[in-house]
Design a protein around this motif. Structure first.
Motif, mmCIF file in Angstrom:
data_model
loop_
_atom_site.group_PDB
_atom_site.id
_atom_site.type_symbol
_atom_site.label_atom_id
_atom_site.label_comp_id
_atom_site.label_asym_id
_atom_site.label_seq_id
_atom_site.Cartn_x
_atom_site.Cartn_y
_atom_site.Cartn_z
ATOM 1 N N ALA A 250 -0.616 8.244 -3.250
ATOM 2 C CA ALA A 250 -1.599 8.119 -4.330
ATOM 3 C C ALA A 250 -1.253 8.986 -5.545
ATOM 4 O O ALA A 250 -1.558 8.633 -6.679
ATOM 5 N N LYS B 254 -17.833 3.693 -11.700
ATOM 6 C CA LYS B 254 -16.965 4.833 -11.425
ATOM 7 C C LYS B 254 -16.840 5.691 -12.677
ATOM 8 O O LYS B 254 -16.431 5.203 -13.731
ATOM 9 N N THR C 154 -2.585 15.237 -10.623
ATOM 10 C CA THR C 154 -3.306 14.963 -11.869
ATOM 11 C C THR C 154 -4.536 15.871 -12.003
ATOM 12 O O THR C 154 -5.016 16.443 -11.022
ATOM 13 N N GLY D 164 -5.637 9.513 -1.465
ATOM 14 C CA GLY D 164 -6.398 9.800 -2.680
ATOM 15 C C GLY D 164 -7.889 9.951 -2.451
ATOM 16 O O GLY D 164 -8.563 10.668 -3.199
ATOM 17 N N HIS E 268 -8.494 0.255 -3.701
ATOM 18 C CA HIS E 268 -7.840 0.879 -4.861
ATOM 19 C C HIS E 268 -6.361 0.504 -5.021
ATOM 20 O O HIS E 268 -5.955 -0.006 -6.062
ATOM 21 N N THR F 83 -10.550 11.500 6.140
ATOM 22 C CA THR F 83 -11.310 10.247 6.244
ATOM 23 C C THR F 83 -11.703 10.061 7.721
ATOM 24 O O THR F 83 -11.081 10.665 8.606
ATOM 25 N N THR G 75 -0.931 12.413 2.389
ATOM 26 C CA THR G 75 -0.296 11.595 3.431
ATOM 27 C C THR G 75 -0.114 10.146 2.981
ATOM 28 O O THR G 75 0.223 9.287 3.780
ATOM 29 N N THR G 76 -0.407 9.863 1.709
ATOM 30 C CA THR G 76 -0.106 8.542 1.125
ATOM 31 C C THR G 76 0.649 8.814 -0.180
ATOM 32 O O THR G 76 0.972 9.963 -0.490
ATOM 33 N N LEU H 223 4.478 13.740 7.710
ATOM 34 C CA LEU H 223 3.081 13.299 7.834
ATOM 35 C C LEU H 223 2.891 11.864 7.348
ATOM 36 O O LEU H 223 1.849 11.262 7.584
ATOM 37 N N THR H 224 3.901 11.330 6.644
ATOM 38 C CA THR H 224 3.761 9.957 6.138
ATOM 39 C C THR H 224 4.443 8.933 7.057
ATOM 40 O O THR H 224 4.347 7.738 6.809
ATOM 41 N N LEU I 263 1.207 10.915 -14.848
ATOM 42 C CA LEU I 263 -0.169 10.511 -15.200
ATOM 43 C C LEU I 263 -0.999 11.741 -15.595
ATOM 44 O O LEU I 263 -1.796 11.700 -16.530
ATOM 45 N N ILE J 215 -7.237 14.489 -13.081
ATOM 46 C CA ILE J 215 -8.258 13.436 -13.212
ATOM 47 C C ILE J 215 -9.155 13.426 -11.980
ATOM 48 O O ILE J 215 -8.657 13.396 -10.850
ATOM 49 N N MET K 254 -13.327 5.943 0.145
ATOM 50 C CA MET K 254 -12.742 5.454 -1.109
ATOM 51 C C MET K 254 -13.707 5.622 -2.292
ATOM 52 O O MET K 254 -14.917 5.397 -2.152
ATOM 53 N N LEU L 29 2.253 6.205 8.270
ATOM 54 C CA LEU L 29 1.546 5.369 7.283
ATOM 55 C C LEU L 29 2.080 3.938 7.418
ATOM 56 O O LEU L 29 3.248 3.679 7.124
HETATM 57 P P1 NAD Z 1 -7.070 6.433 0.968
HETATM 58 O O1 NAD Z 1 -7.029 7.869 0.737
HETATM 59 O O2 NAD Z 1 -8.424 5.799 1.102
HETATM 60 O O3 NAD Z 1 -6.205 6.072 2.241
HETATM 61 C C1 NAD Z 1 -6.081 4.722 2.661
HETATM 62 C C2 NAD Z 1 -6.201 4.643 4.193
HETATM 63 O O4 NAD Z 1 -5.026 5.200 4.749
HETATM 64 C C3 NAD Z 1 -7.384 5.436 4.767
HETATM 65 O O5 NAD Z 1 -8.001 4.664 5.760
HETATM 66 C C4 NAD Z 1 -6.703 6.656 5.380
HETATM 67 O O6 NAD Z 1 -7.425 7.158 6.464
HETATM 68 C C5 NAD Z 1 -5.362 6.091 5.796
HETATM 69 N N1 NAD Z 1 -4.262 7.050 5.857
HETATM 70 C C6 NAD Z 1 -3.988 8.029 4.986
HETATM 71 N N2 NAD Z 1 -2.831 8.642 5.329
HETATM 72 C C7 NAD Z 1 -2.379 8.028 6.446
HETATM 73 C C8 NAD Z 1 -1.221 8.212 7.273
HETATM 74 N N3 NAD Z 1 -0.275 9.091 6.985
HETATM 75 N N4 NAD Z 1 -1.081 7.397 8.349
HETATM 76 C C9 NAD Z 1 -2.009 6.440 8.628
HETATM 77 N N5 NAD Z 1 -3.114 6.221 7.871
HETATM 78 C C10 NAD Z 1 -3.290 7.011 6.790
HETATM 79 O O7 NAD Z 1 -6.335 5.598 -0.186
HETATM 80 P P2 NAD Z 1 -5.309 6.015 -1.308
HETATM 81 O O8 NAD Z 1 -4.769 4.730 -1.790
HETATM 82 O O9 NAD Z 1 -4.380 7.073 -0.879
HETATM 83 O O10 NAD Z 1 -6.231 6.649 -2.446
HETATM 84 C C11 NAD Z 1 -7.175 5.863 -3.144
HETATM 85 C C12 NAD Z 1 -8.186 6.754 -3.860
HETATM 86 O O11 NAD Z 1 -7.505 7.729 -4.616
HETATM 87 C C13 NAD Z 1 -9.076 6.008 -4.830
HETATM 88 O O12 NAD Z 1 -10.413 6.465 -4.729
HETATM 89 C C14 NAD Z 1 -8.490 6.367 -6.188
HETATM 90 O O13 NAD Z 1 -9.426 6.295 -7.216
HETATM 91 C C15 NAD Z 1 -7.975 7.749 -5.950
HETATM 92 N N6 NAD Z 1 -6.860 8.130 -6.825
HETATM 93 C C16 NAD Z 1 -7.103 9.072 -7.763
HETATM 94 C C17 NAD Z 1 -6.072 9.489 -8.611
HETATM 95 C C18 NAD Z 1 -6.347 10.572 -9.613
HETATM 96 O O14 NAD Z 1 -5.461 10.977 -10.336
HETATM 97 N N7 NAD Z 1 -7.552 11.078 -9.673
HETATM 98 C C19 NAD Z 1 -4.804 8.932 -8.492
HETATM 99 C C20 NAD Z 1 -4.588 7.961 -7.511
HETATM 100 C C21 NAD Z 1 -5.624 7.567 -6.668
#
Ligand code: NAD
Length: 354
Positions: free
Chosen positions: A120, A136, A125, A95, A253, A40, A117-118, A155-156, A230, A127, A67, A159
């Motif tokens: 998600a 969407k 999955t 994610g 999300h 990102t 690193t999150t 790496l987390t 999931l 998906i 996102m 966060l």
């Molecule tokens: P994201 O990936 O947008 O991350 C959220 C924010 O955290 C971003 O600004 C990112 O730069 C920041 N970030 C990430 N890791 C970091 C770290 N270690 N330290 C500091 N900042 C960090 O959000 P998300 O919640 O992880 O993912 C959401 C997206 O994932 C949505 O689009 C959702 O639809 C998708 N998703 C898909 C599935 C699937 O099975 N297909 C499952 C879950 C989520």
């Protein structure tokens, strides 16, 4: 009597503190030599470190993942992939970045490697999701399952709690809907219950001490198991609602999951009483829906749609979009019943059964 179908996904996982360093050797094992690194915009610096780690095996850094995977971003990434002759993608991030790698795997058969690193859980999955014209689109395809996932809890550590809390509850949602599915699948439920146990224990610890590596590791494993449940299980009302809000109203999300989950679980509680009881027991609480609501508060996550800037006048439209297509859900769904659920979620009321 037991009766179930179960099909595993082709997961390939390296998990552990410091495991990021194994990326070059694991990439070589898979036979990939030209990686396009995805991140990102604000994680470009971390993406650059992956480029340096891969040295001559990284061909570019694409730091425009956002996102909900807009189709326009996917097209830009495809142009970059064609320009550089990349033979795989390496997604570093949450994610959103994983989702971009999955879209490239789906549309261009580009093998994807993911370094989450999150919490998600998307990497486990099959998906995929993409957004175009305010809607969407999602689907399942095993081609989007990463060829390799490297989980390195270190790496987390960065966060921040304001992202970690909702992100962990997003993982919790994946597990919770699979513990409370219309028909319990014992394989899926086993992973989902362990995910619930790990996440409910570790998330409050992380909020109290973001540097607690043990808790970070538990949450990451919990998220992985939640994603696995999931990936091999089901989605239901909860995911329909979240996709409606994300795709049509561009709500964040993880926060959307956090706010809606207690209400979706309460909505199905009577129709899924045994699963809901098991969910509560894994969380160590009496009432699963209320427990999820309290957990969200405990980790400082939002508990009302109002708080994330959603407009009350859009509730009718959200209920209409969420119910415009038939939905396979344990409790029957009508536009009016969903409108009531959304009203409670908008106000931030404690969840109640319908
Ligand atoms: P994201 O990936 O947008 O991350 C959220 C924010 O955290 C971003 O600004 C990112 O730069 C920041 N970030 C990430 N890791 C970091 C770290 N270690 N330290 C500091 N900042 C960090 O959000 P998300 O919640 O992880 O993912 C959401 C997206 O994932 C949505 O689009 C959702 O639809 C998708 N998703 C898909 C599935 C699937 O099975 N297909 C499952 C879950 C989520």
């Amino acid at each position: 009597m037991l009766s179930f179908d179960y099909q595993a996904l082709p997961w390939n996982i390296v998990f552990g503190v410091g495991s990021l360093q194994r990326l070059p050797e694991e990439l070589a094992k898979l036979g990939y030599r030209r990686a396009m690194v995805l991140t990102t915009p604000r994680r470009g610096e971390q993406g650059q470190k992956i480029v340096e780690l891969l040295a001559e095996h990284a061909v570019s850094l694409f730091d425009r993942a956002v996102m909900h995977v807009p189709v326009a971003t996917v097209e830009q990434a495809i142009a970059e992939m064609d320009r550089t002759g990349a033979d795989c993608s390496v997604s570093l991030g949450g994610g959103s970045t994983t989702g971009l790698g999955k879209a490239l795997a789906l549309k261009k058969q580009l093998p994807n490697i993911v370094i989450p690193t999150t919490y998600a859980g998307s990497e486990m999955t099959n998906i995929w999701g993409m957004t175009e014209h305010g809607r969407k689109l999602t689907g399942r395809d095993n081609a989007v399952v990463p060829k390799l996932t490297i989980y390195d809890p270190e790496l987390t550590l960065g966060l921040p709690p304001r992202i970690a809390g909702p992100s962990g509850l997003n993982a919790m949602a994946q597990a919770a809907v699979n513990v409370t599915a219309a028909k319990i699948n014992p394989m899926v439920s086993m992973m989902a219950l362990e995910a619930v146990r790990l996440l409910s224990r570790s998330l409050p610890k992380i909020i109290n001490n973001p540097q607690d590596l043990e808790a970070r590791s538990e949450a990451l494993f919990g998220a992985s198991l939640a994603g696995a449940s999931l990936g091999t299980g089901v989605t239901s009302l909860h995911h329909r609602l979240c996709h409606t809000f994300g795709g049509s109203f561009n709500t964040p999300h993880a926060e959307t999951h956090t706010i809606l989950l207690p209400h979706s679980i309460a909505y199905n509680a009577l129709a899924t009483s045994e699963g809901t009881r098991q969910l509560a027991s894994a969380m160590g609480v009496k009432d699963a829906a209320v427990g999820l609501f309290e957990l969200a508060k405990a980790v400082g996550a939002p508990t009302s749609l109002k708080e994330i800037g959603f407009r009350e006048e859009d509730l009718d439209r959200a209920a209409a979009i969420a119910t415009e297509k038939p939905l396979n859900n344990p409790e029957p769904v009508t536009e009016a019943s969903i409108r009531r659920l959304l009203e409670d979620a908008y106000m931030g009321f404690e969840p109640s059964s319908f």
